[in-house]
Motif scaffolding. Structure first.
Motif, short mmCIF file in Angstrom:
data_model
loop_
_atom_site.label_atom_id
_atom_site.label_comp_id
_atom_site.label_asym_id
_atom_site.label_seq_id
_atom_site.Cartn_x
_atom_site.Cartn_y
_atom_site.Cartn_z
N GLU A 1 0.82 -1.22 0.00
CA GLU A 1 0.00 0.00 0.00
C GLU A 1 0.85 1.27 0.00
OE1 GLU A 1 -2.83 -0.02 3.19
OE2 GLU A 1 -3.58 -2.01 2.65
N THR A 2 1.89 1.28 0.82
CA THR A 2 2.71 2.49 0.95
C THR A 2 4.03 2.41 0.18
OG1 THR A 2 3.78 1.65 2.94
CG2 THR A 2 1.75 2.95 3.25
N SER A 3 4.35 1.25 -0.34
CA SER A 3 5.59 1.01 -1.10
C SER A 3 6.86 1.33 -0.29
CB SER A 3 5.60 1.81 -2.41
OG SER A 3 4.56 1.36 -3.24
N HIS A 4 6.82 1.02 0.99
CA HIS A 4 8.01 1.10 1.83
C HIS A 4 7.84 0.17 3.03
CE1 HIS A 4 6.10 3.69 4.89
NE2 HIS A 4 5.61 4.39 3.90
N TYR A 5 8.92 0.00 3.77
CA TYR A 5 8.87 -0.87 4.94
C TYR A 5 8.18 -0.17 6.09
CZ TYR A 5 11.98 -4.26 2.79
OH TYR A 5 12.50 -5.21 1.98
N GLU A 6 7.39 -0.94 6.83
CA GLU A 6 6.71 -0.43 8.02
C GLU A 6 7.02 -1.36 9.19
OE1 GLU A 6 2.54 -0.18 7.21
OE2 GLU A 6 2.80 1.39 5.71
N ASP A 7 7.19 -0.78 10.36
CA ASP A 7 7.41 -1.58 11.56
C ASP A 7 6.08 -2.13 12.04
OD1 ASP A 7 10.13 -1.20 11.57
OD2 ASP A 7 10.03 0.58 12.84
N VAL A 8 5.99 -3.45 12.11
CA VAL A 8 4.77 -4.13 12.53
C VAL A 8 5.04 -4.82 13.86
CG1 VAL A 8 3.10 -5.91 11.93
CG2 VAL A 8 4.08 -4.48 10.13
N PRO A 9 4.27 -4.49 14.89
CA PRO A 9 4.48 -5.15 16.18
C PRO A 9 4.01 -6.61 16.12
CG PRO A 9 2.64 -3.62 16.33
CD PRO A 9 3.23 -3.47 14.96
N PHE A 10 4.66 -7.45 16.90
CA PHE A 10 4.25 -8.85 17.00
C PHE A 10 4.45 -9.33 18.43
CE2 PHE A 10 8.79 -9.14 16.05
CZ PHE A 10 9.22 -10.07 16.97
#
Length: 143
Positions: free
Chosen positions: A98-107
């Motif tokens: 969607e944003t065409s970049h890396y996003e920090d995703v919590p897990f």
């Protein structure tokens, strides 16, 4: 002088209450745990500290005649022990279409574990929380 004593006692009480008591189960984890050397081309280890952080490393085993020229993998996760399960949490950089970049995703995840003598067995583990990686079991030895 009485005001100073009250301020001092309030500060000590604030510091004392801010520190969570570490459970006996968490205390048993404190320190460095590592796979044995000269078994595989990589060695995985986790260092559990008293602040609730688990420092994971997967690095080339330098005891072989030929050593892989690679830095390996590193991550710092939060950990705790609740209801006889080892809980990990952290963030992983994931590519977003969607944003065409890396996003920090919590897990976060919980796993069974056991300590027998100087051997820690973690039933399933992923330093990326399962994103683009699979969960492996780890058998680690106290260093």
């Amino acid at each position: 002088m009485k005001t100073f004593k009250l301020l001092f006692l309030a500060a000590v009480a604030g510091i004392w209450s801010a520190c969570e008591a570490i459970s006996p189960e968490e205390k048993a984890l404190i320190g460095k745990w590592s796979e044995q050397y000269h078994v595989d081309m990589y060695v995985e280890s986790i260092t559990f500290d008293e602040e609730g952080l688990a420092h994971y490393q997967k690095k080339p085993d330098t005891t072989w005649f030929t050593v892989i020229d690679e830095a390996g993998s590193f991550a710092t996760l939060k950990y705790s022990v609740k209801n006889n399960k080892l809980h990990f949490s952290g963030e992983n950089s994931v590519w977003s279409e969607e944003t065409s970049h890396y996003e920090d995703v919590p897990f976060s995840f919980a796993t069974d574990y056991s300590i027998s003598g100087n051997v820690l067995t973690i039933d399933s583990f992923s330093y990326k929380g399962g994103h683009n990686s699979f969960f492996d079991s780890l058998v680690l030895y106290k260093q």
